[in-house]
Design an enzyme around this catalytic site. Structure first.
Site, PDB file in Angstrom:
ATOM      1  N   ARG A   3      92.745 -38.353 -81.289  1.00 56.04           N
ATOM      2  CA  ARG A   3      91.844 -37.524 -80.481  1.00 56.04           C
ATOM      3  C   ARG A   3      91.202 -36.474 -81.383  1.00 56.04           C
ATOM      4  NH1 ARG A   3      93.933 -33.453 -78.026  1.00 56.04           N
ATOM      5  NH2 ARG A   3      95.761 -34.559 -77.239  1.00 56.04           N
ATOM      6  N   TYR A  42      66.656 -34.534 -67.652  1.00 53.66           N
ATOM      7  CA  TYR A  42      67.368 -35.680 -67.083  1.00 53.66           C
ATOM      8  C   TYR A  42      68.155 -35.234 -65.843  1.00 53.66           C
ATOM      9  CZ  TYR A  42      71.014 -39.148 -66.478  1.00 53.66           C
ATOM     10  OH  TYR A  42      71.888 -40.053 -65.929  1.00 53.66           O
ATOM     11  N   ASP A  65      68.092 -31.111 -76.663  1.00 55.73           N
ATOM     12  CA  ASP A  65      68.393 -32.513 -76.387  1.00 55.73           C
ATOM     13  C   ASP A  65      67.294 -33.344 -77.048  1.00 55.73           C
ATOM     14  OD1 ASP A  65      68.611 -35.063 -75.267  1.00 55.73           O
ATOM     15  OD2 ASP A  65      69.440 -34.302 -73.384  1.00 55.73           O
ATOM     16  N   LYS A  88      71.076 -44.046 -76.024  1.00 58.22           N
ATOM     17  CA  LYS A  88      69.650 -44.400 -76.059  1.00 58.22           C
ATOM     18  C   LYS A  88      69.221 -44.889 -77.450  1.00 58.22           C
ATOM     19  CE  LYS A  88      69.772 -42.786 -71.852  1.00 58.22           C
ATOM     20  NZ  LYS A  88      71.097 -42.843 -71.342  1.00 58.22           N
TER      21      LYS A  88
END
Ligand code: P1T
Length: 389
Positions: free
Chosen positions: A55, A107, A179, A204
């Site tokens: 992790r 978004y 972003d 994306k």
């Protein structure tokens, strides 16, 4: 991980293939192995090879994070399980009582996260039209700690001047986060323009093949990086090793793909702009885009994302969406295959109807993610579907 593929010596394409990716020291494997391990053996408590628990760090993820950071002109990269996981982690840099100024156009899932989840942690949000950065300045309050920029915005394709917004943020001691999902580091590098944090939905263009969900944060500042690393390992919304492998493999062709998305995007936008059934095309690469000059200034290309407004209403939009064959009717974007969707019903349904109306996200709006297929085929596909409208 050695990461000396610096920008002054090597071009983007070379760094995309090599940065962070030294041949495997054990076997000489040219490709970074997928380290499917949750833990790492220690010689003595606290004495180990730099890896403890997956992790906190995994070598496949570290290689990918180093490559992505390099391409964004950053020093530190962090891979997450999704774009929304990266957003959630970044928003935990804040504490109760802090105020965030966010773009009023972004978004739908990002808005939902802010308005329906993070808000309940006592963090205050103002949604502002950041296309005029003076609106940002006016919205600043004593407790403003972050400005959240998405540019181009999803789905209306408006731009925010990153350099100007980042300068105001710096002057006021506010963290700026951009972003950069729609542009990818190939076309736009917000850290070079003064932003503090770059965010990606790597689902994306970074992933590029519609086969992996992921997110990333990239920064330059060492202290900020330490805070994000602490949150990444504490919150645990990490990018899995195989997802890191897939995303890193995709980065190797990012430049090639983005150049073709851009060529195809421009041709499709020009075609649609002349079509009698199309009222308007929002694509920053068209001279008709109100911020075309800014697009040319802050980005190195325009990519494959565009939004069109059809003449008519929902029936016309449905007919277009039901009659395409190469374009797939689906949410998401940035893959090699072309996608088409209806923001009001699909990706932006979580934006309240009044806000959608104010932004022009109406029934006639259709969003296209132009892929890298043969562009004449794509135009014929649209021609055929539009003939049924
Ligand atoms: O889907 P996820 O990887 O969690 O990323 C969220 C996200 C963040 N930022 C931008 C600009 C995005 O476009 C997205 C996801 N967007 C879609 C799924 C979409 O179809 O617009």
């Amino acid at each position: 991980m050695k990461n000396d593929w610096n920008k002054s010596q090597y071009g983007f394409e070379t760094r995309a293939i090599h940065a962070g990716q030294e041949p495997d020291p054990t076997t000489g494997a040219i490709m970074t192995p997928v380290y499917l391990t949750s833990t790492f053996v220690q010689e003595s408590p606290g004495r180990h090879k730099g890896w403890e628990y997956a992790r906190s760090q995994n070598p496949t993820r570290s290689a990918y994070e180093a490559c992505l950071a390099n391409l964004e002109s950053g020093k530190h990269g962090f891979g997450f399980a999704s774009g929304c996981a990266a957003e959630t982690t970044a928003l935990h840099l804040l504490k109760a009582g802090d105020h965030v100024i966010a773009s009023d156009d972004m978004y739908g899932g990002t808005f939902r996260l802010m308005d329906k989840v993070i808000k309940h942690n006592g963090i205050e949000f103002s949604y502002v039209d950041l296309t005029d950065v003076e609106n940002f300045r006016k919205a600043i309050k004593p407790n403003t700690k972050m400005v959240w920029i998405e540019t181009p915005t999803n789905p209306t394709m408006k731009l925010v001047d990153i350099r100007k917004a980042a300068a105001i943020a710096k002057e006021k001691g506010i963290l700026s986060i951009v972003d950069n999902t729609f542009m990818s580091p190939y076309f736009q590098r917000p850290l070079e323009l003064g932003a503090d944090i770059v965010l990606h939905s790597t689902t994306k263009y970074v992933g590029g093949h519609s086969d992996v969900v992921g997110g990333a944060l990239i920064v330059n500042d060492d202290d900020l990086a330490a805070r994000i690393y602490f949150l990444q390992k504490s919150m645990g919304a990490i990018c899995a090793p195989f997802d890191a492998y897939l995303s890193m493999r995709s980065l190797k062709t990012l430049a090639l793909r983005m150049r073709q998305h851009d060529i195809n995007g421009r041709k499709v936008a020009e075609y649609l702009e002349k079509h009698p059934k199309v009222a308007r095309v929002a694509y920053p690469g068209l001279p008709s885009h109100p911020q075309h000059a800014l697009a040319k200034e802050q980005a190195h290309g325009f990519g494959g994302m565009m939004t069109i407004y059809l003449k008519g209403g929902i029936d016309e939009a449905r007919r277009l969406l039901e009659n395409v064959r190469i374009f797939a009717l689906a949410e998401s974007l940035g893959g090699v295959e072309s996608l088409i969707e209806h923001p009001a019903i699909m990706t932006h349904a979580s934006i309240p109807p009044e806000a959608r109306k104010a932004l022009g996200i109406d029934d006639t709006m259709v969003r296209l993610s132009v892929g890298v297929e043969n562009v004449e085929d794509l135009i014929r596909d649209l021609e055929n579907a539009l003939s049924k409208v």
